[in-house]
Design a protein around this motif. Structure first.
Motif, PDB file in Angstrom:
ATOM      1  N   ALA A 148       0.833  -1.202   0.000  1.00 46.15           N
ATOM      2  CA  ALA A 148       0.000   0.000   0.000  1.00 46.15           C
ATOM      3  C   ALA A 148       0.872   1.259   0.000  1.00 46.15           C
ATOM      4  O   ALA A 148       0.586   2.228  -0.711  1.00 46.15           O
ATOM      5  CB  ALA A 148      -0.922  -0.004   1.209  1.00 46.15           C
ATOM      6  N   PHE A 149       1.949   1.237   0.787  1.00 47.28           N
ATOM      7  CA  PHE A 149       2.835   2.402   0.879  1.00 47.28           C
ATOM      8  C   PHE A 149       3.564   2.630  -0.441  1.00 47.28           C
ATOM      9  O   PHE A 149       3.695   3.760  -0.923  1.00 47.28           O
ATOM     10  CB  PHE A 149       3.845   2.184   2.000  1.00 47.28           C
ATOM     11  CG  PHE A 149       4.219   3.443   2.732  1.00 47.28           C
ATOM     12  CD1 PHE A 149       3.927   4.707   2.217  1.00 47.28           C
ATOM     13  CD2 PHE A 149       4.866   3.385   3.958  1.00 47.28           C
ATOM     14  CE1 PHE A 149       4.263   5.864   2.893  1.00 47.28           C
ATOM     15  CE2 PHE A 149       5.218   4.533   4.650  1.00 47.28           C
ATOM     16  CZ  PHE A 149       4.916   5.774   4.112  1.00 47.28           C
ATOM     17  N   ASP A 150       4.034   1.539  -1.067  1.00 52.82           N
ATOM     18  CA  ASP A 150       4.728   1.667  -2.350  1.00 52.82           C
ATOM     19  C   ASP A 150       3.823   2.305  -3.406  1.00 52.82           C
ATOM     20  O   ASP A 150       4.258   3.175  -4.175  1.00 52.82           O
ATOM     21  CB  ASP A 150       5.189   0.291  -2.847  1.00 52.82           C
ATOM     22  CG  ASP A 150       6.412  -0.215  -2.105  1.00 52.82           C
ATOM     23  OD1 ASP A 150       7.040   0.581  -1.387  1.00 52.82           O
ATOM     24  OD2 ASP A 150       6.720  -1.419  -2.224  1.00 52.82           O
ATOM     25  N   GLU A 151       2.571   1.874  -3.441  1.00 50.89           N
ATOM     26  CA  GLU A 151       1.652   2.427  -4.439  1.00 50.89           C
ATOM     27  C   GLU A 151       1.336   3.885  -4.131  1.00 50.89           C
ATOM     28  O   GLU A 151       1.249   4.723  -5.032  1.00 50.89           O
ATOM     29  CB  GLU A 151       0.364   1.612  -4.520  1.00 50.89           C
ATOM     30  CG  GLU A 151      -0.600   2.174  -5.563  1.00 50.89           C
ATOM     31  CD  GLU A 151      -1.695   1.204  -5.960  1.00 50.89           C
ATOM     32  OE1 GLU A 151      -2.858   1.500  -5.653  1.00 50.89           O
ATOM     33  OE2 GLU A 151      -1.388   0.180  -6.575  1.00 50.89           O
ATOM     34  N   ALA A 152       1.180   4.197  -2.842  1.00 41.56           N
ATOM     35  CA  ALA A 152       0.883   5.580  -2.465  1.00 41.56           C
ATOM     36  C   ALA A 152       2.040   6.515  -2.831  1.00 41.56           C
ATOM     37  O   ALA A 152       1.833   7.641  -3.302  1.00 41.56           O
ATOM     38  CB  ALA A 152       0.600   5.668  -0.976  1.00 41.56           C
ATOM     39  N   LEU A 153       3.264   6.045  -2.649  1.00 41.10           N
ATOM     40  CA  LEU A 153       4.433   6.875  -2.959  1.00 41.10           C
ATOM     41  C   LEU A 153       4.599   7.119  -4.449  1.00 41.10           C
ATOM     42  O   LEU A 153       5.337   8.019  -4.852  1.00 41.10           O
ATOM     43  CB  LEU A 153       5.704   6.216  -2.396  1.00 41.10           C
ATOM     44  CG  LEU A 153       5.810   6.184  -0.869  1.00 41.10           C
ATOM     45  CD1 LEU A 153       7.036   5.398  -0.441  1.00 41.10           C
ATOM     46  CD2 LEU A 153       5.849   7.599  -0.297  1.00 41.10           C
ATOM     47  N   GLN A 175       3.713   6.253  11.219  1.00 43.83           N
ATOM     48  CA  GLN A 175       2.592   5.320  11.350  1.00 43.83           C
ATOM     49  C   GLN A 175       1.302   5.909  10.790  1.00 43.83           C
ATOM     50  O   GLN A 175       0.515   5.208  10.151  1.00 43.83           O
ATOM     51  CB  GLN A 175       2.399   4.930  12.814  1.00 43.83           C
ATOM     52  CG  GLN A 175       3.531   4.073  13.367  1.00 43.83           C
ATOM     53  CD  GLN A 175       3.283   3.645  14.804  1.00 43.83           C
ATOM     54  OE1 GLN A 175       2.172   3.699  15.298  1.00 43.83           O
ATOM     55  NE2 GLN A 175       4.349   3.231  15.475  1.00 43.83           N
ATOM     56  N   GLN A 176       1.084   7.187  11.022  1.00 45.87           N
ATOM     57  CA  GLN A 176      -0.123   7.831  10.496  1.00 45.87           C
ATOM     58  C   GLN A 176      -0.103   7.856   8.970  1.00 45.87           C
ATOM     59  O   GLN A 176      -1.122   7.593   8.323  1.00 45.87           O
ATOM     60  CB  GLN A 176      -0.251   9.247  11.050  1.00 45.87           C
ATOM     61  CG  GLN A 176      -0.615   9.306  12.519  1.00 45.87           C
ATOM     62  CD  GLN A 176      -0.575  10.720  13.062  1.00 45.87           C
ATOM     63  OE1 GLN A 176       0.209  11.568  12.605  1.00 45.87           O
ATOM     64  NE2 GLN A 176      -1.410  10.998  14.057  1.00 45.87           N
ATOM     65  N   VAL A 177       1.045   8.141   8.390  1.00 44.20           N
ATOM     66  CA  VAL A 177       1.153   8.174   6.929  1.00 44.20           C
ATOM     67  C   VAL A 177       0.978   6.771   6.350  1.00 44.20           C
ATOM     68  O   VAL A 177       0.328   6.592   5.319  1.00 44.20           O
ATOM     69  CB  VAL A 177       2.507   8.776   6.500  1.00 44.20           C
ATOM     70  CG1 VAL A 177       2.670   8.695   4.989  1.00 44.20           C
ATOM     71  CG2 VAL A 177       2.603  10.229   6.951  1.00 44.20           C
ATOM     72  N   ALA A 178       1.525   5.760   7.031  1.00 43.06           N
ATOM     73  CA  ALA A 178       1.373   4.381   6.565  1.00 43.06           C
ATOM     74  C   ALA A 178      -0.091   3.963   6.581  1.00 43.06           C
ATOM     75  O   ALA A 178      -0.565   3.272   5.665  1.00 43.06           O
ATOM     76  CB  ALA A 178       2.204   3.442   7.437  1.00 43.06           C
ATOM     77  N   ARG A 179      -0.826   4.394   7.590  1.00 47.22           N
ATOM     78  CA  ARG A 179      -2.250   4.070   7.636  1.00 47.22           C
ATOM     79  C   ARG A 179      -3.011   4.816   6.541  1.00 47.22           C
ATOM     80  O   ARG A 179      -3.924   4.277   5.914  1.00 47.22           O
ATOM     81  CB  ARG A 179      -2.822   4.409   9.018  1.00 47.22           C
ATOM     82  CG  ARG A 179      -4.339   4.237   9.140  1.00 47.22           C
ATOM     83  CD  ARG A 179      -4.783   2.813   8.808  1.00 47.22           C
ATOM     84  NE  ARG A 179      -6.211   2.765   8.568  1.00 47.22           N
ATOM     85  CZ  ARG A 179      -7.113   2.503   9.521  1.00 47.22           C
ATOM     86  NH1 ARG A 179      -6.730   2.269  10.765  1.00 47.22           N
ATOM     87  NH2 ARG A 179      -8.390   2.469   9.216  1.00 47.22           N
TER      88      ARG A 179
END
Length: 227
Positions: A148-153, A175-179
């Motif tokens: 999810a983080f890779d796609e968001a970045l 943690q907030q950004v990861a969520r």
């Protein structure tokens, strides 16, 4: 969850090809989910749920010499899956038991999962413990959190919004950004408990084979799978 068919001890033992006394001893000692005693007291008659019977058939159990069968689509469909529910609800509804979970995009036309995972006992925390890692934002570098983080970045608009918040002095923790990265996917999930970690691993492997074309956690799967 659906009302499951119950098999008598004799029916279950016959299906598994084991002695009735062996199966009774296993149920008494381990009391796996799906082992039901009626009445629930010494001397009560044991029954076995369809989900438990299916898992014993493909994963076996200590003390019983069961001829194992592969995990096919019929087995997968027969298991007692939880209802699909929004991502934020899955961690709270999941039990502290081994099992398998899957996520898909809410509202996706084909409803194919984009992530499948499993959880063992995890120091007694099981499925709930694993899903809590994602919901808390602590899983940014592994599993679903990483994908999810890779796609968001790779999403310029998402990054611009984060930058705009920083410019306004609205800082966020990692943690907030990861969520937030997970939330942008609008996921829904479901899970099924397993009798032990071996069963969870076997079921996870079967689901990955079944849905490999759309899963992020399969090498070579398309990044936009599930859209």
């Amino acid at each position: 969850m659906k009302d499951e068919k119950l098999f008598s001890l004799e029916e279950a033992a016959g299906t598994l090809g084991v002695d009735t006394k062996q199966l009774r001893s296993y149920l008494r000692q381990h009391r796996p989910k799906g082992a039901i005693q009626k009445p629930p007291q010494p001397g009560g008659t044991w029954h076995v749920s369809a989900t438990l019977l299916a898992q014993l058939q493909f994963a076996g159990a200590p003390g019983m010499n069961i001829v194992l069968k592969p995990v096919d689509d019929q087995v997968i469909d027969s298991l007692e899956w939880s209802p699909w529910e929004p991502f934020e609800a899955t961690a709270d509804s999941a039990p502290v038991a081994p099992g398998v979970y899957m996520f898909r995009r809410a509202g996706a036309g084909d409803h194919k999962p984009i992530y499948v995972g499993q959880a063992g006992e995890r120091s007694g925390k099981g499925l709930r413990g694993r899903l809590k890692i994602y919901s808390s934002g602590k899983g940014a570098t592994s599993g679903l959190g990483k994908y999810a983080f890779d796609e968001a970045l790779a999403d310029p608009q998402w990054l611009r919004e984060l930058a705009a918040e920083a410019d306004r002095g609205e800082s966020r923790t990692v943690q907030q950004v990861a969520r937030l990265a997970i939330d942008r996917l609008h996921l829904e999930g479901r899970w099924v408990t397993c009798i032990h970690r071996k069963a969870a691993l076997l079921l996870e492997a079967a689901l990955i084979r079944k849905y490999h074309a759309t899963l992020w956690n399969v090498a070579g799967a398309p990044k936009d799978a599930g859209n």
